[in-house]
Design a protein around this motif. Structure first.
Motif, short mmCIF file in Angstrom:
data_model
loop_
_atom_site.label_atom_id
_atom_site.label_comp_id
_atom_site.label_asym_id
_atom_site.label_seq_id
_atom_site.Cartn_x
_atom_site.Cartn_y
_atom_site.Cartn_z
N THR A 7 0.83 -1.21 0.00
CA THR A 7 0.00 0.00 0.00
C THR A 7 0.86 1.26 0.00
OG1 THR A 7 -1.77 -1.14 1.20
CG2 THR A 7 -1.78 1.26 1.24
N VAL A 8 1.86 1.29 0.87
CA VAL A 8 2.74 2.46 0.96
C VAL A 8 3.50 2.66 -0.35
CG1 VAL A 8 4.77 3.40 2.14
CG2 VAL A 8 2.95 2.32 3.46
N ALA A 9 3.99 1.58 -0.95
CA ALA A 9 4.73 1.68 -2.21
C ALA A 9 3.84 2.19 -3.34
CB ALA A 9 5.33 0.33 -2.57
N ALA A 10 2.60 1.70 -3.41
CA ALA A 10 1.69 2.12 -4.47
C ALA A 10 1.37 3.61 -4.37
CB ALA A 10 0.41 1.30 -4.41
N ILE A 11 1.19 4.10 -3.16
CA ILE A 11 0.89 5.53 -2.98
C ILE A 11 2.10 6.38 -3.34
CG2 ILE A 11 0.33 7.30 -1.27
CD1 ILE A 11 -1.26 5.10 0.24
N ALA A 12 3.27 5.99 -2.83
CA ALA A 12 4.49 6.76 -3.10
C ALA A 12 4.87 6.72 -4.58
CB ALA A 12 5.63 6.22 -2.24
N ALA A 13 4.46 5.66 -5.29
CA ALA A 13 4.79 5.53 -6.71
C ALA A 13 4.19 6.65 -7.55
CB ALA A 13 4.32 4.18 -7.24
N LEU A 14 3.11 7.25 -7.08
CA LEU A 14 2.49 8.34 -7.82
C LEU A 14 3.41 9.54 -7.95
CD1 LEU A 14 -1.08 8.23 -6.21
CD2 LEU A 14 -0.39 7.31 -8.44
N SER A 15 4.41 9.62 -7.08
CA SER A 15 5.34 10.75 -7.14
C SER A 15 6.29 10.67 -8.34
CB SER A 15 6.16 10.82 -5.85
OG SER A 15 7.01 9.69 -5.73
N VAL A 16 6.42 9.50 -8.95
CA VAL A 16 7.40 9.33 -10.03
C VAL A 16 7.04 10.17 -11.26
CG1 VAL A 16 8.57 7.68 -11.53
CG2 VAL A 16 8.07 7.06 -9.16
N PRO A 17 5.84 10.05 -11.83
CA PRO A 17 5.53 10.93 -12.97
C PRO A 17 5.41 12.39 -12.58
CG PRO A 17 3.59 9.65 -12.34
CD PRO A 17 4.74 9.09 -11.57
N LEU A 18 5.01 12.66 -11.33
CA LEU A 18 4.89 14.06 -10.90
C LEU A 18 6.24 14.76 -10.79
CD1 LEU A 18 2.16 13.70 -8.13
CD2 LEU A 18 1.89 14.69 -10.40
N ALA A 19 7.33 13.98 -10.76
CA ALA A 19 8.66 14.57 -10.66
C ALA A 19 9.21 15.02 -12.01
CB ALA A 19 9.63 13.56 -10.03
N ALA A 20 8.48 14.79 -13.10
CA ALA A 20 8.98 15.11 -14.43
C ALA A 20 9.38 16.58 -14.60
CB ALA A 20 7.94 14.72 -15.49
N PRO A 21 8.62 17.56 -14.08
CA PRO A 21 9.01 18.97 -14.27
C PRO A 21 10.34 19.34 -13.63
CG PRO A 21 6.68 18.83 -13.71
CD PRO A 21 7.26 17.46 -13.51
N ALA A 22 10.96 18.44 -12.89
CA ALA A 22 12.29 18.73 -12.35
C ALA A 22 13.30 18.98 -13.46
CB ALA A 22 12.76 17.57 -11.47
N VAL A 23 12.98 18.56 -14.68
CA VAL A 23 13.88 18.80 -15.81
C VAL A 23 14.04 20.30 -16.07
CG1 VAL A 23 12.17 18.78 -17.68
CG2 VAL A 23 14.49 17.91 -18.09
N LEU A 24 13.08 21.11 -15.62
CA LEU A 24 13.19 22.56 -15.80
C LEU A 24 14.38 23.14 -15.05
CD1 LEU A 24 9.41 23.56 -15.44
CD2 LEU A 24 10.73 23.33 -17.56
#
Length: 455
Positions: free
Chosen positions: A125-142
């Protein structure tokens, strides 16, 4: 009058200002995160703290793959671009690639958690919730745009604001006693806040010069993927052998041991920021200096400027490690109490990994400028293989302490000793070795620099 071309090639007033801003921001942000993490560790206890950090380790491994190794080639292109529309195309193309990779890697986090610990419902459960942060981190390329243009204030302020907000939410979860699942949601929230803050910082920085909107080009996306291919393999290997200790501890030991070890690893990660900031600040100046003076960097042509690059990086790492080891013996037990007393002993071993991290990160950036990125997967792959073998050998007998010994050994051999295995890297290997005692050369360079500044 005596000149100091090596030091002045790397250090300008603007780079010193950027370095100061990044260091201040990093210490404020990481200090705040550390304080909240200390509270989380105390409130959850080693077992549940271990669950949270085990899931975070899986996320970090797949997040590194989701970056596609784009940062270095994007910074290189942006440093060389002269037209704003070219910057917009590079950033837009990189952002689309990161979003697509992030979605795939988020699913991979869930699959990995199920494969490794399918019977542990809380970890899944904890891993599935935290996994949502992976695509949300994409704008770090800015952030690559700010690095290429040597601007530190806006992205630093953006990251600090996002961290403040996310930490406030974490504190709220702790006060309300909401537990580890709620804290997993704060991981995703932090990624969302960071993306929004960096997006605002980029728009604010570029609107004054009328920069065009970001646009993705298929041809440029293919070109970026081609350039980043060697990097993504090496970055994935680096992330894997940075987190393989946590993952294998979770399989071969208990959640409590994972929690005790995770605390010392987080303390080491605070150390890592010192050499990483130095390298990231000096790297654009190194690239511009070499491209303006000679042909692109090569092992045969690297000289005083490159040696100073390694010296500055290792000097910061050595000083930070020595200070941290001295403080850890009394500070860790004081802050965390008896359940985490072993973390102090483990940290005094694990802290030495900062030296290997510093040497490897500086070499990694040097290889990018030298056009030798094809060797990056090999040298980091060596570290991954060593880390897996050593952890499998040492964890069953010594637990977290064995994992710390395995980590330090793997970092040292991969980040430094492996350079001697490749003919193209032997010159830089010698520089890495000399940089283990950088004080006389740095003192001489600073003395020459001060003489140059005199009228």
């Amino acid at each position: 009058m005596t000149q100091s071309p090596a030091l002045h090639a790397l250090v300008s007033r603007r780079s010193v200002l950027s370095s100061s801003i990044l260091l201040t921001e990093s210490f404020l942000r990481l200090g705040l995160v550390a304080l909240v993490s200390f509270w989380i560790a105390h409130q959850l206890g080693p077992a549940q703290f271990g669950v949270l950090n085990y899931a975070s380790a899986l996320v970090m491994v797949w997040l590194s793959i989701a970056t596609l190794g784009l940062d270095t080639p994007v910074v290189l292109r942006l440093s060389q671009n002269k037209v704003a529309c070219e910057d917009a195309a590079v950033l837009g193309s990189a952002l689309v690639l990161r979003l697509l990779a992030g979605g795939v890697c988020a699913l991979a986090v869930c699959a990995s958690a199920w494969f490794l610990r399918g019977s542990d419902g809380l970890t899944l459960t904890v891993a599935a919730i935290a996994a949502l942060s992976v695509p949300l981190a994409a704008p770090a390329v800015l952030d690559c745009w700010f690095k290429a243009h040597n601007q530190a204030l806006r992205p630093a302020a953006a990251r600090l604001c996002a961290t403040l907000l996310s930490c406030a939410v974490k504190v709220g979860c702790l006060v309300l006693g909401l537990g580890v699942v709620a804290l997993a949601w704060t991981v995703t929230l932090e990624a969302l806040l960071m993306a929004a803050a960096l997006g605002w910082a980029y728009l604010h920085a570029t609107r004054t010069n009328g920069a065009p909107a970001l646009v993705a080009r298929w041809s440029l996306m293919r070109s970026l993927l081609k350039d980043s291919g060697p990097y993504v393999l090496s970055i994935a290997a680096i992330a894997a052998y940075m987190k393989v200790d946590i993952v294998l501890l979770g399989v071969l030991a208990s959640d409590t041991e994972v929690g005790v070890y995770s605390l010392c690893q987080k303390l080491s990660e605070v150390l890592y920021i010192l050499p990483v900031v130095v390298v990231d600040v000096l790297y654009p100046q190194l690239v511009r200096h070499q491209s303006g003076v000679t042909s692109p960097l090569s092992a045969a042509g690297a000289g005083t400027t490159t040696q100073t690059f390694f010296d500055a990086t290792l000097a910061v790492a050595l000083l930070g490690t020595a200070l941290a080891i001295v403080l850890a013996s009394w500070l860790v037990p004081l802050l965390f109490g008896e359940p985490y007393r072993r973390s102090a002993e483990i940290f005094q071993v694990h802290a030495w990994s900062c030296i290997g991290i510093a040497s490897a990160h500086a070499r990694y950036k040097w290889m990018a400028a030298a056009g030798l990125q094809r060797l990056a997967p090999a040298v980091t792959g060596i570290g991954l293989v060593l880390a897996v073998m050593l952890n499998l050998l040492l964890i069953p007998q010594w637990g977290g302490l064995g994992a710390a010994v395995a980590t330090v050994t793997a970092y040292a051999l991969s980040g430094h000793a492996a350079s001697y295995m490749f003919p193209a890297l032997r010159d830089v290997a010698a520089m890495q070795t000399r940089a283990l005692w950088p004080w006389m050369r740095l003192a001489r360079e600073f003395r020459r620099a001060s003489q140059r500044e005199q009228p």
